[in-house]
Design an enzyme around this catalytic site. Structure first.
Site, PDB file in Angstrom:
ATOM      1  N   SER A  95      -9.966  -4.019   1.969  1.00 16.14           N
ATOM      2  CA  SER A  95      -9.234  -2.838   2.713  1.00 16.14           C
ATOM      3  C   SER A  95     -10.286  -2.138   3.172  1.00 16.14           C
ATOM      4  N   THR A 136      -0.895   8.956   7.196  1.00 14.37           N
ATOM      5  CA  THR A 136       0.124   8.994   6.422  1.00 14.37           C
ATOM      6  C   THR A 136       0.051  10.508   5.723  1.00 14.37           C
ATOM      7  N   GLY A 141       5.458   8.213   4.490  1.00 15.09           N
ATOM      8  CA  GLY A 141       4.440   7.417   5.372  1.00 15.09           C
ATOM      9  C   GLY A 141       5.348   6.519   6.053  1.00 15.09           C
ATOM     10  N   GLY A 241      -0.904   1.224  17.571  1.00 17.24           N
ATOM     11  CA  GLY A 241      -1.736   0.272  17.972  1.00 17.24           C
ATOM     12  C   GLY A 241      -2.957  -0.277  16.907  1.00 17.24           C
ATOM     13  N   LEU A 243      -2.396   0.045  13.901  1.00 15.06           N
ATOM     14  CA  LEU A 243      -1.987  -0.602  12.578  1.00 15.06           C
ATOM     15  C   LEU A 243      -1.673  -1.947  13.031  1.00 15.06           C
ATOM     16  N   GLU A 367       0.566  -0.119   5.293  1.00 15.10           N
ATOM     17  CA  GLU A 367       0.693  -0.809   6.505  1.00 15.10           C
ATOM     18  C   GLU A 367       1.991  -1.169   7.068  1.00 15.10           C
TER      19      GLU A 367
HETATM   20  P1  TGC Z   1       8.703   3.876  18.557  1.00  9.48           P
HETATM   21  O1  TGC Z   1       9.098   5.303  18.413  1.00  9.48           O
HETATM   22  O2  TGC Z   1       9.786   2.952  19.075  1.00  9.48           O
HETATM   23  O3  TGC Z   1       7.414   3.691  19.554  1.00  9.48           O
HETATM   24  C1  TGC Z   1       6.481   4.429  19.666  1.00  9.48           C
HETATM   25  C2  TGC Z   1       5.571   4.180  20.608  1.00  9.48           C
HETATM   26  O4  TGC Z   1       4.485   3.215  20.137  1.00  9.48           O
HETATM   27  C3  TGC Z   1       4.585   1.858  20.377  1.00  9.48           C
HETATM   28  N1  TGC Z   1       4.575   0.772  19.468  1.00  9.48           N
HETATM   29  C4  TGC Z   1       3.576   0.130  18.985  1.00  9.48           C
HETATM   30  N2  TGC Z   1       2.495  -0.160  19.612  1.00  9.48           N
HETATM   31  C5  TGC Z   1       1.509  -1.006  19.097  1.00  9.48           C
HETATM   32  N3  TGC Z   1       1.698  -1.480  18.005  1.00  9.48           N
HETATM   33  C6  TGC Z   1       2.887  -1.199  17.376  1.00  9.48           C
HETATM   34  N4  TGC Z   1       2.846  -2.116  16.164  1.00  9.48           N
HETATM   35  C7  TGC Z   1       3.928  -0.622  17.859  1.00  9.48           C
HETATM   36  N5  TGC Z   1       5.011  -0.253  17.555  1.00  9.48           N
HETATM   37  C8  TGC Z   1       5.546   0.706  18.470  1.00  9.48           C
HETATM   38  C9  TGC Z   1       6.077   1.854  21.328  1.00  9.48           C
HETATM   39  O5  TGC Z   1       6.200   0.948  22.405  1.00  9.48           O
HETATM   40  C10 TGC Z   1       6.186   3.170  21.843  1.00  9.48           C
HETATM   41  O6  TGC Z   1       5.459   3.114  22.809  1.00  9.48           O
HETATM   42  P2  TGC Z   1       5.662   4.375  24.034  1.00  9.48           P
HETATM   43  O7  TGC Z   1       4.690   4.023  25.186  1.00  9.48           O
HETATM   44  O8  TGC Z   1       7.064   3.859  24.482  1.00  9.48           O
HETATM   45  O9  TGC Z   1       5.508   5.617  23.534  1.00  9.48           O
HETATM   46  O10 TGC Z   1       8.404   3.384  17.130  1.00  9.48           O
HETATM   47  P3  TGC Z   1       9.113   2.595  16.328  1.00  9.48           P
HETATM   48  O11 TGC Z   1      10.338   2.740  16.254  1.00  9.48           O
HETATM   49  O12 TGC Z   1       8.654   1.099  16.561  1.00  9.48           O
HETATM   50  O13 TGC Z   1       8.372   2.759  15.075  1.00  9.48           O
HETATM   51  C11 TGC Z   1       9.019   2.884  13.824  1.00  9.48           C
HETATM   52  C12 TGC Z   1       8.136   2.151  12.577  1.00  9.48           C
HETATM   53  C13 TGC Z   1       9.060   2.681  11.471  1.00  9.48           C
HETATM   54  C14 TGC Z   1       8.176   0.787  12.890  1.00  9.48           C
HETATM   55  C15 TGC Z   1       6.996   2.931  12.564  1.00  9.48           C
HETATM   56  O14 TGC Z   1       7.083   4.082  12.366  1.00  9.48           O
HETATM   57  C16 TGC Z   1       6.233   2.480  11.308  1.00  9.48           C
HETATM   58  O15 TGC Z   1       5.342   1.174  11.788  1.00  9.48           O
HETATM   59  N6  TGC Z   1       6.153   2.813  10.284  1.00  9.48           N
HETATM   60  C17 TGC Z   1       5.229   2.525   9.171  1.00  9.48           C
HETATM   61  C18 TGC Z   1       3.962   3.286   9.095  1.00  9.48           C
HETATM   62  C19 TGC Z   1       2.820   2.584   8.628  1.00  9.48           C
HETATM   63  O16 TGC Z   1       2.604   1.349   8.537  1.00  9.48           O
HETATM   64  N7  TGC Z   1       1.640   3.441   8.164  1.00  9.48           N
HETATM   65  C20 TGC Z   1       0.678   2.821   7.884  1.00  9.48           C
HETATM   66  C21 TGC Z   1      -0.495   3.743   7.527  1.00  9.48           C
HETATM   67  S1  TGC Z   1      -2.161   3.193   7.633  1.00  9.48           S
HETATM   68  C22 TGC Z   1      -2.351   2.736   6.138  1.00  9.48           C
HETATM   69  O17 TGC Z   1      -1.362   2.242   5.485  1.00  9.48           O
HETATM   70  C23 TGC Z   1      -3.607   1.732   5.737  1.00  9.48           C
HETATM   71  S2  TGC Z   1      -3.663   0.861   4.612  1.00  9.48           S
HETATM   72  C24 TGC Z   1      -5.227  -0.087   5.178  1.00  9.48           C
HETATM   73  C25 TGC Z   1      -5.891  -0.470   3.734  1.00  9.48           C
HETATM   74  O18 TGC Z   1      -6.606  -0.056   3.092  1.00  9.48           O
HETATM   75  O19 TGC Z   1      -6.107  -1.629   4.089  1.00  9.48           O
HETATM   76  P1  FAD Z   2       7.911   6.254   1.565  1.00 11.40           P
HETATM   77  O1  FAD Z   2       7.841   6.074   3.428  1.00 11.40           O
HETATM   78  O2  FAD Z   2       8.514   7.191   1.315  1.00 11.40           O
HETATM   79  O3  FAD Z   2       9.106   4.911   1.319  1.00 11.40           O
HETATM   80  C1  FAD Z   2       9.863   4.880   0.118  1.00 11.40           C
HETATM   81  C2  FAD Z   2      10.613   3.849   0.016  1.00 11.40           C
HETATM   82  O4  FAD Z   2      11.633   3.902   1.197  1.00 11.40           O
HETATM   83  C3  FAD Z   2      10.060   2.305   0.363  1.00 11.40           C
HETATM   84  O5  FAD Z   2      10.348   1.568  -0.565  1.00 11.40           O
HETATM   85  C4  FAD Z   2      10.229   2.085   1.764  1.00 11.40           C
HETATM   86  O6  FAD Z   2      10.412   0.776   2.041  1.00 11.40           O
HETATM   87  C5  FAD Z   2      11.730   2.725   1.791  1.00 11.40           C
HETATM   88  N1  FAD Z   2      12.158   2.865   3.185  1.00 11.40           N
HETATM   89  C6  FAD Z   2      11.409   3.574   4.193  1.00 11.40           C
HETATM   90  N2  FAD Z   2      12.128   3.242   5.270  1.00 11.40           N
HETATM   91  C7  FAD Z   2      13.527   3.033   5.070  1.00 11.40           C
HETATM   92  C8  FAD Z   2      14.500   2.876   5.892  1.00 11.40           C
HETATM   93  N3  FAD Z   2      14.763   3.008   7.142  1.00 11.40           N
HETATM   94  N4  FAD Z   2      15.556   2.254   5.315  1.00 11.40           N
HETATM   95  C9  FAD Z   2      15.367   1.858   3.846  1.00 11.40           C
HETATM   96  N5  FAD Z   2      14.509   1.969   3.072  1.00 11.40           N
HETATM   97  C10 FAD Z   2      13.560   2.467   3.642  1.00 11.40           C
HETATM   98  N6  FAD Z   2      -2.160   5.647   4.897  1.00 11.40           N
HETATM   99  C11 FAD Z   2      -2.949   6.032   6.093  1.00 11.40           C
HETATM  100  O7  FAD Z   2      -2.807   6.479   6.925  1.00 11.40           O
HETATM  101  N7  FAD Z   2      -4.331   5.479   5.750  1.00 11.40           N
HETATM  102  C12 FAD Z   2      -4.825   4.863   4.888  1.00 11.40           C
HETATM  103  O8  FAD Z   2      -6.020   4.345   4.622  1.00 11.40           O
HETATM  104  C13 FAD Z   2      -3.920   4.389   3.773  1.00 11.40           C
HETATM  105  N8  FAD Z   2      -4.496   3.547   2.567  1.00 11.40           N
HETATM  106  C14 FAD Z   2      -3.476   3.549   1.779  1.00 11.40           C
HETATM  107  C15 FAD Z   2      -4.070   3.020   0.490  1.00 11.40           C
HETATM  108  C16 FAD Z   2      -3.003   2.780  -0.671  1.00 11.40           C
HETATM  109  C17 FAD Z   2      -3.663   2.146  -2.011  1.00 11.40           C
HETATM  110  C18 FAD Z   2      -1.601   3.006  -0.675  1.00 11.40           C
HETATM  111  C19 FAD Z   2      -0.780   2.553  -1.687  1.00 11.40           C
HETATM  112  C20 FAD Z   2      -1.309   3.753   0.652  1.00 11.40           C
HETATM  113  C21 FAD Z   2      -2.122   3.834   1.702  1.00 11.40           C
HETATM  114  N9  FAD Z   2      -1.598   4.175   2.935  1.00 11.40           N
HETATM  115  C22 FAD Z   2      -2.394   4.713   3.902  1.00 11.40           C
HETATM  116  C23 FAD Z   2      -0.313   4.902   2.908  1.00 11.40           C
HETATM  117  C24 FAD Z   2       0.852   3.704   3.153  1.00 11.40           C
HETATM  118  O9  FAD Z   2       0.761   3.381   4.549  1.00 11.40           O
HETATM  119  C25 FAD Z   2       2.044   4.386   2.960  1.00 11.40           C
HETATM  120  O10 FAD Z   2       2.060   4.379   1.287  1.00 11.40           O
HETATM  121  C26 FAD Z   2       3.191   3.448   3.295  1.00 11.40           C
HETATM  122  O11 FAD Z   2       3.663   3.623   4.669  1.00 11.40           O
HETATM  123  C27 FAD Z   2       4.819   4.170   2.654  1.00 11.40           C
HETATM  124  O12 FAD Z   2       4.675   5.407   2.618  1.00 11.40           O
HETATM  125  P2  FAD Z   2       5.150   6.170   1.673  1.00 11.40           P
HETATM  126  O13 FAD Z   2       4.334   6.009   0.445  1.00 11.40           O
HETATM  127  O14 FAD Z   2       5.292   7.468   1.912  1.00 11.40           O
HETATM  128  O15 FAD Z   2       6.697   5.613   1.195  1.00 11.40           O
END
Ligand code: TGC
Ligand code: FAD
Length: 387
Positions: A95, A136, A141, A241, A243, A367
């Site tokens: 991570s 987030t 998130g 991008g 992610l 992620e």
């Molecule tokens: P949408 O509104 O349709 O798209 C917005 C714009 O983004 C573009 N796009 C992407 N570009 C690059 N990579 C991707 N994976 C992309 N997905 C979408 C898209 O083409 C559009 O561009 P434009 O030019 O038309 O404006 O967005 P969507 O409907 O695809 O997104 C919905 C959803 C649920 C998939 C998205 O919001 C999502 O992925 N949610 C999850 C959020 C998440 O993963 N958060 C992670 C936070 S960071 C973290 O967790 C770090 S942990 C790190 C560690 O410790 O290792």
């Molecule tokens: P929520 O989004 O509230 O989700 C709750 C539940 O709802 C989940 O089970 C989910 O799958 C479900 N759900 C969501 N959408 C739907 C749907 N449409 N239909 C049905 N079910 C759905 N974020 C950063 O930005 N930077 C970081 O460095 C980072 N590091 C992290 C490190 C750790 C240890 C952890 C635990 C998290 C980290 N995150 C980071 C945040 C992480 O990306 C979020 O926890 C993750 O995206 C989920 O968001 P949430 O926790 O708010 O859960």
């Protein structure tokens, strides 16, 4: 000739000489420097910061970037192998490298100005400047489009208010890539430690990723010069991008965790004598072990092909979603099964399986949760957005 138990399809033969050398170097680091200390660090809830200098020296921070920015121009498969071997040690170490490389150095490189690249990237590659990535927010998130953190232009500065949650490296970091809503859409800002109104608070009582720092970030009228705004991207595609880069690496990481667990369970079940024969001599144990090897093999082939697509420039985000979903699910199932094969011994951190199983609870959530990635594939198949 006997097959390698952790590489039944000889995936290694598909690697270039350079890729193999990268894998071997990181494998050695994990065996010599990570595995001997990581159980205790996990117990103590401590990120082993003493390893950062060595990680940097090995060239693992921003390894894919060009040399002029401190990188080594490694290809995507090499980056994947780095993630795999680090996570064979612990998801927290992987991570740290994912966040620094894919979530912090990548956006500065891809969306930053030349001045910003020169200012931060070489020091980040050297491990002298640590980054974190704030996307987030506490209210949810999975739906980052509903962003409440806001940046408002004020002369040559921006004023940022809001908060972020679950931020890896938060309290370690010298800089934070913070995504905020503006009048022109979501934009990225580089916040520096010590800026007035910017604070981080470590999240305690974690049962997962205990050898990693996770924090909340708070922005109370933080004044940031426009020169700290990443000028070359606007909209959600900026953070998404990043992610895609990090998720790609995460498809490889859990393969390492799963191999570590299988290795442990295989050795243990061969030595554990019950009912006058090794546990490994029972049909049920062999079916479990075979099932693990099957799933690891599929994950290896999936990530390797994904890496080849990435190196060819044709990788699609939906392909990353499928591999992230598959490989995290594979690894968490294997870690839990291995914990079971160890019996009572499997519940302490003296063995690795429970630590990996607990870590993977985060890896399968961050992620993009498993559900989010399933829905991305559902959308790809049906053309209907179910979010
Ligand atoms: P949408 O509104 O349709 O798209 C917005 C714009 O983004 C573009 N796009 C992407 N570009 C690059 N990579 C991707 N994976 C992309 N997905 C979408 C898209 O083409 C559009 O561009 P434009 O030019 O038309 O404006 O967005 P969507 O409907 O695809 O997104 C919905 C959803 C649920 C998939 C998205 O919001 C999502 O992925 N949610 C999850 C959020 C998440 O993963 N958060 C992670 C936070 S960071 C973290 O967790 C770090 S942990 C790190 C560690 O410790 O290792
Ligand atoms: P929520 O989004 O509230 O989700 C709750 C539940 O709802 C989940 O089970 C989910 O799958 C479900 N759900 C969501 N959408 C739907 C749907 N449409 N239909 C049905 N079910 C759905 N974020 C950063 O930005 N930077 C970081 O460095 C980072 N590091 C992290 C490190 C750790 C240890 C952890 C635990 C998290 C980290 N995150 C980071 C945040 C992480 O990306 C979020 O926890 C993750 O995206 C989920 O968001 P949430 O926790 O708010 O859960």
């Amino acid at each position: 000739m006997a097959l390698h138990p952790y590489d039944l399809f000889d995936v290694r033969s598909l690697l270039s000489e350079e890729e193999r050398a990268v894998q071997d170097t990181v494998a050695r680091f994990t065996d010599e420097r990570v595995r001997p200390i990581i159980g205790e660090a996990f117990d103590e809830g401590r990120f082993p910061k003493e390893l950062v200098a060595e990680i940097a020296e090995l060239g693992l921070l921003g390894s894919s970037l060009p040399e002029q920015y401190g990188g080594h121009g490694l290809n995507a498969v090499s980056y994947g192998l780095i993630c795999q071997e680090l996570e064979r040690g612990d998801s927290g170490i992987r991570s740290f490298v994912s966040v620094q490389s894919s979530l912090c150095m990548y956006p500065i490189y891809a969306y930053g100005s030349e001045e910003q690249r020169q200012r931060w990237l070489p020091d980040m590659a050297a491990g002298k400047v640590i980054g974190c990535f704030g996307l987030t927010e506490p209210h949810g998130g999975s739906d980052p489009a509903n962003m409440k953190t806001r940046a408002v232009r004020d002369g040559g500065d921006w004023v940022i208010n809001g908060s972020k949650m679950w931020i890896t490296n938060g309290n370690l970091a010298d800089i934070a890539i913070v995504w905020a809503q503006t009048d022109e859409g979501i934009q990225g800002f580089v916040l520096e430690k010590g800026m007035a109104g910017f604070s981080a608070q470590e999240i305690k009582h974690k049962m997962s990723l205990r050898a990693s720092v996770t924090s909340s970030l708070f922005f109370d009228n933080v004044r940031v010069p426009d020169s700290n705004r990443l000028p070359n991207v606007k909209g959600l595609k900026g953070p998404l991008g990043c992610l895609t880069q990090a998720r790609y690496g995460i498809t490889w990481g859990p393969i390492g965790a799963a191999i570590a667990c299988l290795d442990e369970a295989l050795n243990y079940s061969k030595e554990r004598i019950l009912f006058e024969r090794p546990v490994a001599a029972t049909q049920s144990a062999q079916i479990k072990l075979a099932e693990m090897a099957r799933r690891i093999t599929l994950a290896q082939l999936l990530s390797l092909q994904l890496g080849r697509l990435k190196d060819a420039g044709s990788m699609q985000p939906a392909q990353v979603s499928l591999a992230k979903w598959n490989n995290c699910r594979m690894a968490i199932d294997i870690a839990r099964e291995c914990r079971d094969l160890l019996g009572g011994a499997g519940i302490t951190t003296e063995h690795a399986a429970i630590r990996h199983a607990l870590n993977l609870e985060s890896v399968i959530t961050y992620e993009g949760t498993e559900t989010v990635h399933q829905l991305v594939i559902g959308r790809e198949l049906t053309g209907i957005n179910a979010f």
